[in-house]
Design a protein around this motif. Structure first.
Motif, PDB file in Angstrom:
ATOM      1  N   ASP A  12       0.811  -1.216   0.000  1.00 41.08           N
ATOM      2  CA  ASP A  12       0.000   0.000   0.000  1.00 41.08           C
ATOM      3  C   ASP A  12       0.850   1.274   0.000  1.00 41.08           C
ATOM      4  OD1 ASP A  12      -2.188  -1.677   0.143  1.00 41.08           O
ATOM      5  OD2 ASP A  12      -2.415  -1.454   2.309  1.00 41.08           O
ATOM      6  N   PHE A  13       2.148   1.146   0.252  1.00 38.22           N
ATOM      7  CA  PHE A  13       3.030   2.305   0.372  1.00 38.22           C
ATOM      8  C   PHE A  13       4.233   2.172  -0.550  1.00 38.22           C
ATOM      9  CE2 PHE A  13       0.905   1.691   4.436  1.00 38.22           C
ATOM     10  CZ  PHE A  13       0.308   2.929   4.603  1.00 38.22           C
ATOM     11  N   SER A  14       4.829   3.321  -0.876  1.00 40.25           N
ATOM     12  CA  SER A  14       6.047   3.365  -1.687  1.00 40.25           C
ATOM     13  C   SER A  14       7.037   4.301  -1.011  1.00 40.25           C
ATOM     14  CB  SER A  14       5.752   3.900  -3.086  1.00 40.25           C
ATOM     15  OG  SER A  14       4.834   3.083  -3.754  1.00 40.25           O
ATOM     16  N   ASP A  17       6.471   8.305  -0.151  1.00 38.91           N
ATOM     17  CA  ASP A  17       5.095   8.680   0.192  1.00 38.91           C
ATOM     18  C   ASP A  17       5.078   9.545   1.440  1.00 38.91           C
ATOM     19  OD1 ASP A  17       3.864   7.328  -1.880  1.00 38.91           O
ATOM     20  OD2 ASP A  17       3.283   5.597  -0.670  1.00 38.91           O
ATOM     21  N   VAL A  19       3.176  10.373   4.681  1.00 39.48           N
ATOM     22  CA  VAL A  19       2.250   9.624   5.535  1.00 39.48           C
ATOM     23  C   VAL A  19       2.044  10.342   6.866  1.00 39.48           C
ATOM     24  CG1 VAL A  19       2.787   7.367   4.527  1.00 39.48           C
ATOM     25  CG2 VAL A  19       4.142   8.195   6.450  1.00 39.48           C
ATOM     26  N   SER A  29       3.750  13.331  11.055  1.00 34.36           N
ATOM     27  CA  SER A  29       3.824  13.058   9.624  1.00 34.36           C
ATOM     28  C   SER A  29       5.281  12.925   9.209  1.00 34.36           C
ATOM     29  CB  SER A  29       3.129  14.161   8.822  1.00 34.36           C
ATOM     30  OG  SER A  29       3.661  15.416   9.138  1.00 34.36           O
ATOM     31  N   VAL A  32       8.184   8.184   3.813  1.00 29.94           N
ATOM     32  CA  VAL A  32       8.617   6.786   3.861  1.00 29.94           C
ATOM     33  C   VAL A  32      10.004   6.682   3.244  1.00 29.94           C
ATOM     34  CG1 VAL A  32       8.154   4.439   3.067  1.00 29.94           C
ATOM     35  CG2 VAL A  32       6.256   5.914   3.774  1.00 29.94           C
ATOM     36  N   CYS A  63       2.933  -0.462   9.483  1.00 27.22           N
ATOM     37  CA  CYS A  63       2.183   0.063   8.329  1.00 27.22           C
ATOM     38  C   CYS A  63       0.682   0.168   8.595  1.00 27.22           C
ATOM     39  CB  CYS A  63       2.433  -0.800   7.101  1.00 27.22           C
ATOM     40  SG  CYS A  63       4.098  -0.600   6.424  1.00 27.22           S
ATOM     41  N   LEU A  66      -0.275   3.684   9.610  1.00 32.25           N
ATOM     42  CA  LEU A  66      -0.012   4.776   8.678  1.00 32.25           C
ATOM     43  C   LEU A  66      -1.192   5.079   7.774  1.00 32.25           C
ATOM     44  CD1 LEU A  66       3.592   3.846   7.514  1.00 32.25           C
ATOM     45  CD2 LEU A  66       2.929   5.571   9.195  1.00 32.25           C
ATOM     46  N   GLU A  67      -1.328   6.365   7.450  1.00 32.77           N
ATOM     47  CA  GLU A  67      -2.313   6.829   6.472  1.00 32.77           C
ATOM     48  C   GLU A  67      -1.562   7.628   5.422  1.00 32.77           C
ATOM     49  OE1 GLU A  67      -5.963  10.040   6.257  1.00 32.77           O
ATOM     50  OE2 GLU A  67      -5.487   9.117   8.187  1.00 32.77           O
ATOM     51  N   LYS A  68      -1.752   7.283   4.153  1.00 33.24           N
ATOM     52  CA  LYS A  68      -1.063   7.973   3.073  1.00 33.24           C
ATOM     53  C   LYS A  68      -1.723   9.330   2.824  1.00 33.24           C
ATOM     54  CE  LYS A  68      -0.064   5.409  -0.454  1.00 33.24           C
ATOM     55  NZ  LYS A  68      -0.027   4.719  -1.756  1.00 33.24           N
ATOM     56  N   THR A  70      -0.425  11.521   0.282  1.00 33.42           N
ATOM     57  CA  THR A  70      -0.239  11.871  -1.118  1.00 33.42           C
ATOM     58  C   THR A  70      -1.252  11.142  -1.977  1.00 33.42           C
ATOM     59  OG1 THR A  70       1.431  10.150  -1.316  1.00 33.42           O
ATOM     60  CG2 THR A  70       2.223  12.382  -0.939  1.00 33.42           C
TER      61      THR A  70
END
Length: 78
Positions: A12-14, A17, A19, A29, A32, A63, A66-68, A70
């Motif tokens: 779900d993440f790169s 990002d 977060v 905040s 990553v 993870c 975490l909330e993305k 972007t």
């Protein structure tokens, strides 16, 4: 119920990002820096190494916490 060999997903993440997450009521905040699976409690747990915004410190965050922030590439609204 579907069985999984990991707790959380890194898909779900790169790297790069933006977060956010909360820690004891405080909203934090960061960016990553790295994603990895760490073996804990008999299964793999998805973690992100995050560079905190406003400092050069890094933290290991699960993870699932975490909330993305972007937007995914290619999704634009007019």
């Amino acid at each position: 119920m579907k069985s999984s060999d990991s707790f959380g997903k890194t898909d779900d993440f790169s790297v790069g990002d933006l977060v956010c997450w909360s820690k004891l009521g405080e909203k934090l905040s960061g960016l990553v820096r790295n994603l990895k699976l760490i073996h804990k409690g008999g299964r793999n747990v998805a973690y992100a190494e995050v560079i905190l915004l406003g400092s050069s410190k890094t933290e290991q965050i699960c993870c699932l916490s975490l909330e993305k922030l972007t937007k995914p590439a290619g999704k634009t609204s007019y």
